[in-house]
Design an enzyme around this catalytic site. Structure first.
Site, PDB file in Angstrom:
ATOM      1  N   TYR A 137       0.837  -1.208   0.000  1.00  0.00           N
ATOM      2  CA  TYR A 137       0.000   0.000   0.000  1.00  0.00           C
ATOM      3  C   TYR A 137       0.868   1.253   0.000  1.00  0.00           C
ATOM      4  O   TYR A 137       0.703   2.147  -0.840  1.00  0.00           O
ATOM      5  CB  TYR A 137      -0.913  -0.023   1.225  1.00  0.00           C
ATOM      6  CG  TYR A 137      -1.821   1.184   1.349  1.00  0.00           C
ATOM      7  CD1 TYR A 137      -3.068   1.198   0.727  1.00  0.00           C
ATOM      8  CD2 TYR A 137      -1.439   2.295   2.107  1.00  0.00           C
ATOM      9  CE1 TYR A 137      -3.912   2.295   0.856  1.00  0.00           C
ATOM     10  CE2 TYR A 137      -2.277   3.391   2.221  1.00  0.00           C
ATOM     11  CZ  TYR A 137      -3.502   3.391   1.603  1.00  0.00           C
ATOM     12  OH  TYR A 137      -4.325   4.479   1.724  1.00  0.00           O
ATOM     13  N   LYS A 191       1.526   4.092  -3.115  1.00  0.00           N
ATOM     14  CA  LYS A 191       1.269   5.507  -2.848  1.00  0.00           C
ATOM     15  C   LYS A 191       2.528   6.341  -3.125  1.00  0.00           C
ATOM     16  O   LYS A 191       2.464   7.416  -3.725  1.00  0.00           O
ATOM     17  CB  LYS A 191       0.835   5.696  -1.395  1.00  0.00           C
ATOM     18  CG  LYS A 191      -0.544   5.144  -1.069  1.00  0.00           C
ATOM     19  CD  LYS A 191      -1.641   5.915  -1.767  1.00  0.00           C
ATOM     20  CE  LYS A 191      -3.016   5.483  -1.302  1.00  0.00           C
ATOM     21  NZ  LYS A 191      -4.106   6.207  -1.995  1.00  0.00           N
TER      22      LYS A 191
END
Length: 251
Positions: free
Chosen positions: A155, A159
């Site tokens: 994750y 990002k």
């Protein structure tokens, strides 16, 4: 699940923020803002704050679900259905905007690894490239704390990758907001988020500006950044959770 999203009463804004919005509107009477991901937790707060401010003559939302809104400046809201799998069919959607607020995102746990990457990377970058070509000056991204393209956590890695790729584009101003745990009344509260909701109050006593931030504060920080005079907008700005709280308080 309903196909319509109902926006609540717009937030109260400070006198200083209203004056900032009025100055922006006076300097750019025909300014347009585009909101990507307007029905998510942060996105809907951005829409509410933009409309409450009255700074933009037009607030365009690229949405899959219809938004129901009857508050101030409702005539400024323009809704356009979009298929992110076929953005070439929506090129006109990305034209004529002064600022874009990108609040696209999902979670790996909810969407799976492949679809998470498609939403959080591909949809964001494909949209950003169209906006860059169309001459949008300001791009504002809601990212996440601990984003890092070299992170061992998928994750955070994705990002960070998106942030790095956005920096290679040629926007006049790129603003990246990295909130920590988002506080809000979620429509879908996942197990981890439910657990965190019990811990957050205690943790905030020790780290009041580090551990969490409300979605409304993130939205206010993003809108405030977009309304600053062009001369005061850095080419690239990255706002940590504590800076988001401080910036949002100005709105």
């Amino acid at each position: 699940m309903s196909s319509t999203i109902k926006l609540l009463t717009p937030p109260a804004l400070s006198k200083a923020s209203k004056e900032l919005a009025d100055r922006y509107r006076a300097a750019k009477p025909n300014a347009s803002a585009l909101v990507l991901g307007p029905t998510g937790e942060v996105g809907r707060e951005v829409v509410r704050t933009l409309l409450a401010s009255g700074a933009y003559s037009k607030v365009v939302v690229a949405t899959r679900k219809e938004i129901e809104y009857t508050g101030p400046n409702s005539s400024s809201l323009e809704q356009i259905k979009v298929d992110y799998e076929n953005l070439d069919e929506h090129k006109t959607l990305f034209e004529g905007h002064d600022s874009c607020f990108c609040c696209l995102g999902t979670t790996r746990g909810k969407a799976g690894k492949e679809f998470f990457y498609k939403v959080d990377h591909d949809y964001v970058m494909n949209s950003a490239k169209l906006l860059e070509r169309a001459g949008t000056k300001n791009f504002l991204l809601c990212s996440a704390a601990n984003s890092n393209s070299k992170s061992i956590f998928y994750y955070s890695k994705v990002k960070g990758q998106v942030e790095n790729e956005l920096k290679d584009l040629k926007f006049n101003s790129l603003s990246i907001f990295q909130p920590a745990f988002l506080e809000c009344d979620r429509e879908e509260l996942r197990l981890g988020e439910k657990f965190m909701s019990y811990l957050i109050p205690a943790l905030k006593v020790l780290m009041p500006k580090t551990i969490a931030v409300s979605t409304s504060t993130v939205a206010k920080a993003m809108v405030h950044a977009s309304l600053l005079p062009e001369a005061d907008k850095p080419a690239t700005a990255v706002y940590s959770n504590s800076e988001i709280i401080d910036f949002g308080a100005k709105m």
